[in-house]
Design a protein around this motif. Structure first.
Motif: not given
Length: 92
Positions: A47-55, A59-64
């Protein structure tokens, strides 16, 4: 005497099923909390990532949290023998 699982087997299980490496080694609460924080981190960054961000960016928080849980599951399997029957600590 129960056969102990190889730490690499526990690592492979943790790669495929996040948090289950901890559950197999008897740290069920830790494994389920890691799953909760993976979902929560992915939800927040989605919800905080920009619209043009990759998948991966969304999902960076969960992947971290996922990336941090893998070496921990392996370390836990090396330090204490994990039995395939040890998921429930009340069963002996």
């Amino acid at each position: 005497m129960r056969a102990s699982l190889n730490p690499y087997t526990v690592l492979a299980i943790a790669v495929v099923l996040p948090g289950m490496g901890h559950v197999i080694c008897g740290a069920a609460r830790r494994g389920l909390m890691l799953q909760l924080f993976m979902i929560l981190g992915a939800f927040v960054t989605w919800h905080l990532a920009p619209q043009d961000a990759s998948l991966a960016g969304k999902l960076a928080g969960g992947l971290f949290v996922y990336a941090l849980s893998l070496p921990e599951a392996y370390r836990l399997a090396r330090l204490r023998p994990c039995s395939r029957y040890q998921a429930n600590p009340l069963v002996k």
